[in-house]
Design a protein around this motif. Structure first.
Motif, PDB file in Angstrom:
ATOM      1  N   LYS A  63       0.849  -1.128   0.053  1.00  0.00           N
ATOM      2  CA  LYS A  63      -0.002   0.040   0.029  1.00  0.00           C
ATOM      3  C   LYS A  63       0.829   1.263   0.015  1.00  0.00           C
ATOM      4  O   LYS A  63       0.464   2.354  -0.379  1.00  0.00           O
ATOM      5  CB  LYS A  63      -1.081   0.007   1.375  1.00  0.00           C
ATOM      6  CG  LYS A  63      -1.755  -1.043   1.256  1.00  0.00           C
ATOM      7  CD  LYS A  63      -2.763  -1.094   2.287  1.00  0.00           C
ATOM      8  CE  LYS A  63      -3.919  -1.906   2.130  1.00  0.00           C
ATOM      9  NZ  LYS A  63      -4.449  -2.455   3.476  1.00  0.00           N
ATOM     10  N   VAL A  64       2.036   1.248   0.569  1.00  0.00           N
ATOM     11  CA  VAL A  64       3.051   2.508   0.635  1.00  0.00           C
ATOM     12  C   VAL A  64       3.580   2.570  -0.810  1.00  0.00           C
ATOM     13  O   VAL A  64       3.569   3.648  -1.198  1.00  0.00           O
ATOM     14  CB  VAL A  64       4.021   2.101   1.723  1.00  0.00           C
ATOM     15  CG1 VAL A  64       5.107   3.380   1.576  1.00  0.00           C
ATOM     16  CG2 VAL A  64       3.436   1.943   3.059  1.00  0.00           C
TER      17      VAL A  64
ATOM     18  N   ALA B 143       0.826   4.088  -2.598  1.00  0.00           N
ATOM     19  CA  ALA B 143       0.703   5.667  -2.346  1.00  0.00           C
ATOM     20  C   ALA B 143       1.859   6.628  -2.953  1.00  0.00           C
ATOM     21  O   ALA B 143       1.715   7.492  -3.603  1.00  0.00           O
ATOM     22  CB  ALA B 143       0.787   5.785  -0.979  1.00  0.00           C
TER      23      ALA B 143
ATOM     24  N   CYS C  72       1.055   4.666   9.689  1.00  0.00           N
ATOM     25  CA  CYS C  72       0.988   4.907   8.497  1.00  0.00           C
ATOM     26  C   CYS C  72       2.520   5.397   7.864  1.00  0.00           C
ATOM     27  O   CYS C  72       2.993   6.045   8.703  1.00  0.00           O
ATOM     28  CB  CYS C  72       0.041   6.208   8.036  1.00  0.00           C
ATOM     29  SG  CYS C  72      -1.868   5.690   8.486  1.00  0.00           S
TER      30      CYS C  72
ATOM     31  N   GLU D 252       1.502   7.616   2.678  1.00  0.00           N
ATOM     32  CA  GLU D 252       0.156   7.611   2.840  1.00  0.00           C
ATOM     33  C   GLU D 252      -0.721   8.631   3.413  1.00  0.00           C
ATOM     34  O   GLU D 252      -1.916   8.939   2.991  1.00  0.00           O
ATOM     35  CB  GLU D 252      -0.234   6.151   3.647  1.00  0.00           C
ATOM     36  CG  GLU D 252       0.525   5.043   2.725  1.00  0.00           C
ATOM     37  CD  GLU D 252       0.229   3.930   3.852  1.00  0.00           C
ATOM     38  OE1 GLU D 252      -0.223   2.863   3.526  1.00  0.00           O
ATOM     39  OE2 GLU D 252       0.814   3.885   4.980  1.00  0.00           O
TER      40      GLU D 252
END
Lengths: 454, 259
Positions: free
Chosen positions: B34-35, B38, B247, B251
């Motif tokens: 997900k990073v 992002a 996070c 993000e």
């Protein structure tokens, strides 16, 4: 020449002869390490010496102990000026050689030393209190039991004796200046002794005052001699070694582990990128550090420089969470093992020659030395493998010691030469070797981009 | 949005401005992916042409080297350097401070010399140049603290870039007592990520989360995929996983700007 002069001269010669041998012993032990070329930017190195060693920059991360330590350090440095006079007086049988020559400047120097000495005296008492009554946690870790604890206290007791010497000497002198100005030249008004002397010794006769003055003088110089002889056996060696240690400390990034060109070249030749150098064909090579001779001499210098303050250990995440690893203990172990190896080698006992190198007439050297022990008898795998290489210890050390480096060198030995190490790591090693990733996964490496495209 | 590989760029006769080194975690770990996404969105939003190596990337070798396995490190490093040099890569950005450190500080001795940036450094310079503007709103009234990774902070001395970005958010930024040079490790470095802990009183990540909790945060910002895993595990151990988010800094920007 008086008897006192003769005793002083003989004593000085004896102390410096013995001290020279003992310091040489330490230097020889440091030289047992691997040679390492310490190259590069001497401007940067001198800057480090000025700021970190001389200026104690890294000490000031913790203000209270730093300021107390600074008082003792400053008093130590300044007292060297007085020590020059003590040596001149002792050798030539004169009294306060510089007093009438320097005049007001003399009063200022001695006065300054007196003020620093009072501050150092208070600091020393606070340090004794911190170690023995307050029991600051970093001073009572397991590796401090026994000799290290006594060593720390002995140094502080010695400092108190030094200061008692200085103030007895100066205090009695101030009173004597009034009674016998011909023999006791005027030192001017001293900030401490000019009131402390009359207050303590004011009622004494001239003979008694003379005794007190001589007692102070001899006490001071005898404790100085004691320190000189004691240093090579003590953590207190940092007062000298901090300077070369900071000078020689690595200038490259903390993030760069020492490259191993022999392995690099072997892998490059395996991959057909360079001609086979044939370096590794003749012998079964040993990699990493098993014992003193496999460590860089710089690491051994660091071990002798360590003054066991324990800032490293108190910042170590492994130690904070109750693991056995203590970076300070790693450095102390390296020093103790260097002492052991050095002592055994100097004994010349052929018993310590490695079995496969025992030839007729062979003499014991570091190259054929084997006493059946190694650094691994001092430092356990449990300690080595608890390190996260976070560099908190390196950051914390006021004299730029790196405990991470020997830890990683010993890991290298255990993994590369011994083929040991935590079995948990095998899957990671295998997937790196076979799949080029730390985890063995069925996905393609670029598969994550599909999620962004969707 | 399409993320292209260097090979695809070369095939179309183009050259990307920068190589995004994704790393093992960024490629495979569900959270760290997900990073990667992002950061790719940020790069794309400012119009930087970037490429990844895709299947031609392999582990930099950092965990192997710090575990003591120099052979494996050299194999990985030499392989990667061959690939990077064959594409004449000059500038690399990565979301992993371990990859960052190894690429920047260790590859030069082996023959790989590149300009290497951590993504927080690149983002900071984009903000400074006015190319990236962080929109307000998403974090209004939230308390954010920041965990320094060892390999960006203490090892490479970069404390300011991440903080400069966090100060652009409209959140309340609160430092932990143990920050910058005194920031506690998350417990993953030195290949600890891949093994059980030695016996002790508690896990390092739990200790770090306890320090973070003192700031009463809504968000713990981080800059390293391994720190993120460790901090999330630590929060779970404290049963705080529903109250506090961990996070990556990228993000937070994506959330703020609604990318």
């Amino acid at each position: 020449m008086t008897i006192a002069q003769i005793i002083f001269i003989l004593l000085t010669i004896a102390v410096f002869t013995v001290a020279f041998r003992q310091f040489k012993r330490v230097v020889d032990n440091i030289k047992l390490g691997k040679s390492e070329d310490i190259a590069g930017d001497s401007v940067q190195r001198w800057q480090n010496v000025a700021l970190v060693a001389f200026g104690q920059k890294k000490m000031f991360k913790r203000f209270i102990p730093a300021i107390l330590h600074f008082f003792i350090y400053a008093a130590f440095l300044m007292t060297q000026v007085e020590l020059i006079e003590i040596f001149i007086d002792g050798f030539f049988g004169v009294h306060r050689f510089f007093a009438d020559k320097l005049g007001v400047l003399y009063t200022m120097i001695i006065g300054f030393i007196e003020i620093l000495s009072v501050l150092a005296f208070v600091s020393t008492l606070v340090f004794l209190w911190r170690r023995n009554i307050l029991k600051v946690p970093r001073f009572i870790k397991p590796e401090m039991n026994g000799w290290p604890k006594l060593d720390g206290n002995l140094i502080l007791y010695g400092e108190i004796l030094l200061l008692i010497g200085i103030f007895s000497m100066n205090g009695a002198d101030v009173v004597l200046q009034k009674l016998d100005p011909a023999h006791y030249p005027d030192t001017g008004t001293l900030p401490v002794s000019s009131w402390l002397g009359p207050a303590l010794f004011g009622g004494l006769g001239e003979g008694a005052l003379h005794m007190v003055e001589r007692f102070g003088w001899w006490l001071h110089i005898l404790v100085v001699f004691g320190f000189i002889l004691y240093l090579p056996y003590s953590k207190h060696l940092h007062i000298f070694f901090a300077f070369p240690n900071v000078y020689f400390s690595k200038l490259k990034s903390r993030g760069e582990m020492e490259n191993m060109p022999e392995i690099m070249n072997e892998v490059k030749s395996m991959m057909g990128l360079i001609e086979d150098t044939g370096d590794m064909s003749d012998d079964i090579p040993e990699f990493g550090s098993r014992d003193i001779r496999d460590l860089s001499w710089k690491t051994i210098l660091e071990a002798y420089t360590c003054t066991e303050c324990g800032r490293c250990t108190s910042e170590c995440p492994a130690n904070i969470t109750g693991k056995k690893l203590s970076p300070r203990k790693i450095m102390m172990d390296i020093r103790d093992r260097a002492e052991e190896v050095g002592t055994k080698i100097r004994s010349g006992n052929p018993e310590y020659i490695a079995e496969d190198k025992k030839e007729a007439g062979a003499t014991l050297t570091i190259d054929n030395f084997d006493d059946g022990k190694s650094l691994f008898d001092y430092i356990t795998n449990e300690e080595l493998y608890a390190c996260t290489t976070c560099n908190a210890c390196v950051e914390a050390c006021p004299v730029m010691i790196s405990p991470v480096e020997p830890i990683l060198e010993m890991r290298r030995y255990d993994i590369l030469t011994n083929s040991q190490g935590p079995s948990d790591w095998l899957p990671m090693f295998n997937s790196m070797e076979n799949g080029g990733a730390v985890w063995q996964l069925p996905d393609e490496r670029g598969a994550w981009t599909k999620e962004i495209e969707a | 949005m399409k993320v292209k590989t260097v090979a695809e760029y070369v095939a179309s006769g183009e050259k990307p401005e920068i190589l995004f080194w994704v790393g093992c975690a960024g490629s495979f770990d569900a959270r760290a992916k997900k990073v990667s996404i992002a950061f790719a969105k940020i790069l794309s939003s400012v119009g930087i042409s970037f490429a990844i190596l895709g299947n031609e990337e392999s582990c930099t070798g950092d965990p192997a080297r710090r575990a003591g396995n120099e052979f494996l490190f050299q194999m990985s490093a030499i392989q990667n350097i061959e690939t990077l040099n064959s594409y004449e890569v000059q500038k690399i950005v990565t979301t992993c401070p371990h990859c960052f450190n190894t690429l920047k500080n260790e590859y030069p001795k082996i023959g790989g010399k590149y300009e290497v940036l951590h993504h927080t450094q690149l983002i900071q310079s984009l903000i400074e140049e006015g190319k990236l503007k962080i929109e307000g709103g998403a974090f209004a009234g939230k308390r954010v603290t920041y965990h320094d990774s060892c390999y960006l902070g203490r090892v490479n001395g970069e404390y300011e870039a991440p903080r400069a970005i966090l100060n652009e958010l409209d959140a309340t930024f609160i430092e932990m007592d143990e920050n910058k040079t005194r920031g506690l490790c998350c417990g993953a470095g030195g290949a600890q990520m891949f093994k059980e802990d030695e016996p002790g009183d508690k896990r390092i990540n739990v200790q770090r989360v306890e320090q973070a909790m003192k700031t009463q945060p809504d968000v713990i910002a981080a800059n390293c995929p391994f720190c993120i895993t460790m901090l999330m595990d630590g929060l779970k151990a404290k049963e705080k996983q529903d109250d506090v988010m961990v996070c990556d800094i990228s993000e937070l920007i994506v959330q703020s700007n609604g990318l």
